[in-house]
Design an enzyme around this catalytic site. Structure first.
Site, short mmCIF file in Angstrom:
data_model
loop_
_atom_site.label_atom_id
_atom_site.label_comp_id
_atom_site.label_asym_id
_atom_site.label_seq_id
_atom_site.Cartn_x
_atom_site.Cartn_y
_atom_site.Cartn_z
N LYS A 1 3.40 -47.82 21.03
CA LYS A 1 3.18 -46.48 21.60
C LYS A 1 2.21 -45.65 20.75
O LYS A 1 1.33 -45.01 21.29
CB LYS A 1 4.52 -45.72 21.72
CG LYS A 1 5.50 -46.32 22.71
CD LYS A 1 6.66 -45.37 23.01
CE LYS A 1 7.50 -45.05 21.80
NZ LYS A 1 8.24 -46.21 21.25
N ARG B 1 8.16 -45.72 6.45
CA ARG B 1 9.10 -44.72 6.97
C ARG B 1 10.52 -45.11 6.60
O ARG B 1 10.85 -46.28 6.58
CB ARG B 1 8.98 -44.71 8.50
CG ARG B 1 8.05 -43.66 9.03
CD ARG B 1 7.76 -43.89 10.48
NE ARG B 1 8.96 -43.89 11.33
CZ ARG B 1 8.93 -43.92 12.65
NH1 ARG B 1 7.78 -43.94 13.27
NH2 ARG B 1 10.04 -43.93 13.36
N ARG C 1 13.96 -39.35 25.71
CA ARG C 1 14.62 -40.56 25.24
C ARG C 1 16.00 -40.71 25.82
O ARG C 1 16.67 -41.70 25.54
CB ARG C 1 14.74 -40.49 23.73
CG ARG C 1 13.81 -41.43 22.94
CD ARG C 1 14.02 -41.10 21.50
NE ARG C 1 13.64 -42.07 20.55
CZ ARG C 1 12.50 -42.05 19.86
NH1 ARG C 1 11.58 -41.17 20.13
NH2 ARG C 1 12.29 -42.94 18.92
N ARG D 1 4.18 -54.20 10.16
CA ARG D 1 3.90 -52.77 9.92
C ARG D 1 4.30 -52.36 8.50
O ARG D 1 3.58 -51.65 7.81
CB ARG D 1 4.64 -51.93 10.96
CG ARG D 1 4.24 -50.47 10.94
CD ARG D 1 4.59 -49.74 12.21
NE ARG D 1 6.01 -49.50 12.34
CZ ARG D 1 6.67 -49.46 13.48
NH1 ARG D 1 6.03 -49.73 14.60
NH2 ARG D 1 7.95 -49.22 13.52
N ARG E 1 17.93 -48.64 16.12
CA ARG E 1 16.99 -47.92 17.00
C ARG E 1 16.78 -48.69 18.31
O ARG E 1 16.68 -48.10 19.40
CB ARG E 1 15.65 -47.70 16.30
CG ARG E 1 15.74 -46.63 15.20
CD ARG E 1 14.59 -46.72 14.21
NE ARG E 1 13.29 -46.49 14.78
CZ ARG E 1 12.14 -46.89 14.24
NH1 ARG E 1 12.15 -47.55 13.09
NH2 ARG E 1 11.00 -46.65 14.83
#
Ligand code: AMP
Length: 197
Positions: A13, A139, A88, A127, A150
């Site tokens: 995204k 993060r 969400r 990532r 998540r």
């Protein structure tokens, strides 16, 4: 043009949001970025959100909806905006519909990046490695354990938005397994089919 980008964590995204922003000249409204900024600034919202975000759970619908409502009233959103990470939950989606109706605006498209879950953990690892290679700290919620949470939250609370927007005739599904350029090209076709607001 008001567009939503939908997809599980790691679907791409953020990458595609950057592409859309450049193509359409509309701002990207990432509730995750806005919440991280609130955490970094130590605001009351940030203090409330921090532990929830670190655990990979969702911040309350009221808090997020209030942040979005305030943001979309700003001048740079006059010609539209791209929502990344919001809504969400079904409650958030209904709140957004009501918010837009009140302002006489409406959603143009919901672009779902559809990916096989099996690739998501691999993308996460890449990532993290890339972030570390840049000498940056990943993060706090980008670790395998929180990522699984998540993903579960996405399945339980966010995936129901797919039939919700399908019923509204707004859902556009893109194959998120294709290369970044191919995904962008598919998104371009969708966006080119939408007139300016
Ligand atoms: P993201 O950067 O979109 O992955 O968001 C990071 C975290 O911020 C999420 O795991 C949630 O804790 C929180 N968050 C972001 N957007 C929302 C939202 N629309 N509703 C609830 N929590 C959110």
């Amino acid at each position: 043009m008001i567009v939503i980008l939908l997809g599980p964590p790691g679907a791409g995204k953020g990458t595609q949001a950057a592409h859309i922003v450049e193509k359409c000249h509309i701002p990207q409204l990432s509730t995750g970025d806005m919440l991280r900024a609130a955490v970094a600034a130590g605001t009351p919202v940030g203090r409330q959100a921090k532990s929830v975000m670190d655990a990979g759970k969702l911040v309350s619908d009221e808090i997020v909806a209030a942040i979005v409502e305030e943001r979309i009233e700003q001048d740079d959103c006059a010609n539209g905006f791209l929502l990344d990470g919001f809504p969400r939950t079904l409650v958030q989606a209904e709140t957004l519909d009501a918010m837009l109706e009140k302002k006489d605006r409406s959603l143009d498209a919901v672009i779902e990046l559809r990916v096989d879950e099996s690739v998501l953990i691999e993308r996460l690892r890449t990532r993290i490695a890339q972030t570390q290679a840049r000498g940056e700290e990943p993060r706090k919620d980008d670790n395998e354990e929180t990522f699984k949470e998540r993903l579960q939250v996405y399945r339980d609370q966010t995936a129901p938005l797919i039939p919700y927007y399908e019923k509204q005739g707004k859902l556009k599904v893109v194959d998120g397994m294709a290369s970044i350029a191919a995904v962008s090209a598919e998104i371009d076709v969708i966006l080119d089919g939408i007139g300016p607001e």
